[in-house]
Motif scaffolding. Sequence first.
Motif, PDB file in Angstrom:
ATOM      1  N   ASN A  29      -5.711   4.890   7.412  1.00 26.69           N
ATOM      2  CA  ASN A  29      -6.088   3.727   6.604  1.00 26.69           C
ATOM      3  C   ASN A  29      -7.047   4.194   5.508  1.00 26.69           C
ATOM      4  O   ASN A  29      -8.273   4.056   5.631  1.00 26.69           O
ATOM      5  CB  ASN A  29      -6.746   2.664   7.480  1.00 26.69           C
ATOM      6  N   SER A  33      -0.514   1.160  -5.943  1.00 24.97           N
ATOM      7  CA  SER A  33      -1.016  -0.156  -6.306  1.00 24.97           C
ATOM      8  C   SER A  33      -2.306  -0.109  -7.130  1.00 24.97           C
ATOM      9  O   SER A  33      -3.368   0.257  -6.613  1.00 24.97           O
ATOM     10  CB  SER A  33      -1.255  -0.976  -5.032  1.00 24.97           C
ATOM     11  N   LEU A  81      -4.847  -2.704  -5.705  1.00 33.00           N
ATOM     12  CA  LEU A  81      -5.651  -2.258  -4.576  1.00 33.00           C
ATOM     13  C   LEU A  81      -6.823  -1.401  -5.057  1.00 33.00           C
ATOM     14  O   LEU A  81      -7.927  -1.488  -4.513  1.00 33.00           O
ATOM     15  CB  LEU A  81      -4.788  -1.473  -3.591  1.00 33.00           C
ATOM     16  N   ASN A  90      -3.098   2.298   0.589  1.00 32.28           N
ATOM     17  CA  ASN A  90      -2.402   1.591   1.673  1.00 32.28           C
ATOM     18  C   ASN A  90      -1.272   2.478   2.191  1.00 32.28           C
ATOM     19  O   ASN A  90      -0.117   2.071   2.248  1.00 32.28           O
ATOM     20  CB  ASN A  90      -1.860   0.247   1.194  1.00 32.28           C
ATOM     21  N   TYR A  91      -1.601   3.692   2.577  1.00 34.48           N
ATOM     22  CA  TYR A  91      -0.606   4.715   2.875  1.00 34.48           C
ATOM     23  C   TYR A  91       0.450   4.256   3.874  1.00 34.48           C
ATOM     24  O   TYR A  91       1.652   4.315   3.597  1.00 34.48           O
ATOM     25  CB  TYR A  91      -1.282   5.986   3.389  1.00 34.48           C
ATOM     26  N   TYR A  99      -7.927   3.075   2.623  1.00 34.90           N
ATOM     27  CA  TYR A  99      -8.835   2.066   2.069  1.00 34.90           C
ATOM     28  C   TYR A  99     -10.062   1.898   2.963  1.00 34.90           C
ATOM     29  O   TYR A  99     -11.200   1.843   2.485  1.00 34.90           O
ATOM     30  CB  TYR A  99      -8.107   0.731   1.911  1.00 34.90           C
ATOM     31  N   GLN A 100      -9.827   1.828   4.254  1.00 34.55           N
ATOM     32  CA  GLN A 100     -10.938   1.694   5.192  1.00 34.55           C
ATOM     33  C   GLN A 100     -11.842   2.926   5.162  1.00 34.55           C
ATOM     34  O   GLN A 100     -13.069   2.819   5.221  1.00 34.55           O
ATOM     35  CB  GLN A 100     -10.405   1.477   6.601  1.00 34.55           C
ATOM     36  N   GLU A 116       1.248   1.253   5.170  1.00 32.90           N
ATOM     37  CA  GLU A 116       1.997   0.080   4.721  1.00 32.90           C
ATOM     38  C   GLU A 116       2.997   0.464   3.640  1.00 32.90           C
ATOM     39  O   GLU A 116       4.161   0.046   3.665  1.00 32.90           O
ATOM     40  CB  GLU A 116       1.023  -0.974   4.187  1.00 32.90           C
ATOM     41  N   ASN A 117       2.552   1.271   2.679  1.00 34.05           N
ATOM     42  CA  ASN A 117       3.409   1.681   1.579  1.00 34.05           C
ATOM     43  C   ASN A 117       4.582   2.518   2.083  1.00 34.05           C
ATOM     44  O   ASN A 117       5.718   2.378   1.613  1.00 34.05           O
ATOM     45  CB  ASN A 117       2.589   2.474   0.566  1.00 34.05           C
TER      46      ASN A 117
END
Length: 286
Positions: A220, A244, A247, A182-183, A222-223, A185-186
Amino acid sequence: MEEIMSQDIYFGTEKKFSFKRSALNAVTRLHHLLIPNHAKKMGRKLLLTPVRTKPKNIEPKGLIKSKLNSSEGELSLYQLGSGPVWLMAHGWSGNSSQFFPLMEYIASQGFTAVAFDHPAHGESGGEHAHLPAFIEGLNAVLDAKENVVGVVAHSMGTAAVLECHHVKLEQVPLLLIAPVLNYTENLFRSIERSGYSIKLFKAIVGDIEDKYQRSIDSFNPYQRLQQRTSQTIIVHDKKDRFSSFDLSKSASDYIEHVTLYPTEKQGHGRVMSSKEAMKAFDDLNT
């Protein structure tokens, strides 16, 4: 002082910053209001200057050092073993020596382990670093190395690998250690937690976006992991304070090609040379 603050802003805790949050916010907002260009210059020095940490492990016997020119400056490369190449990418304020134990293991299994110091890290050139610079450095190493059959990455290095569009990464297996999935956001949460002016931070980011022609909102990891089809193993400590674990567990639960090897009492750094990391490498090569 600036390097210490950079490390603390990205990896600090809310409790650690609570006593200085208001003061930092007031100072940086006023600085940006009165002298915007100087505020951005000082902000780059504060936020984009990683700590050049000392080597974490003794150099393995037979290690070959070399230099590689890139658009981000001269990069330091470290190579061990012979055979197909496994490339290794460290995280923010890290360096290649963190991988030495794993590199020795990879070399012992009939592969070449190649690590490199990201721009402004370790023995590489450069003064400032950020995710686009990480990606450009990675592109340069991939251009220079043939027969890349896999990648190991740690922390912010995992975001660089997942966001890199180099053709040599399309189908190779990945070993992601303590990934930052979650780069964006983090990153913004860390800045907010520190008390640093978000408006000033966005101005600094805007200059980077203009230079590299890519919006920070487009990152993103994760995406990107969801979009990949090659096998991926995540090694992550359950009590990691900096990225996380939940995550990583979600990625393992909901993405078919992703498997999680959890660890305990290995933290964010020691996990790089854990038995789980070595087992994950073995499993990606069977």
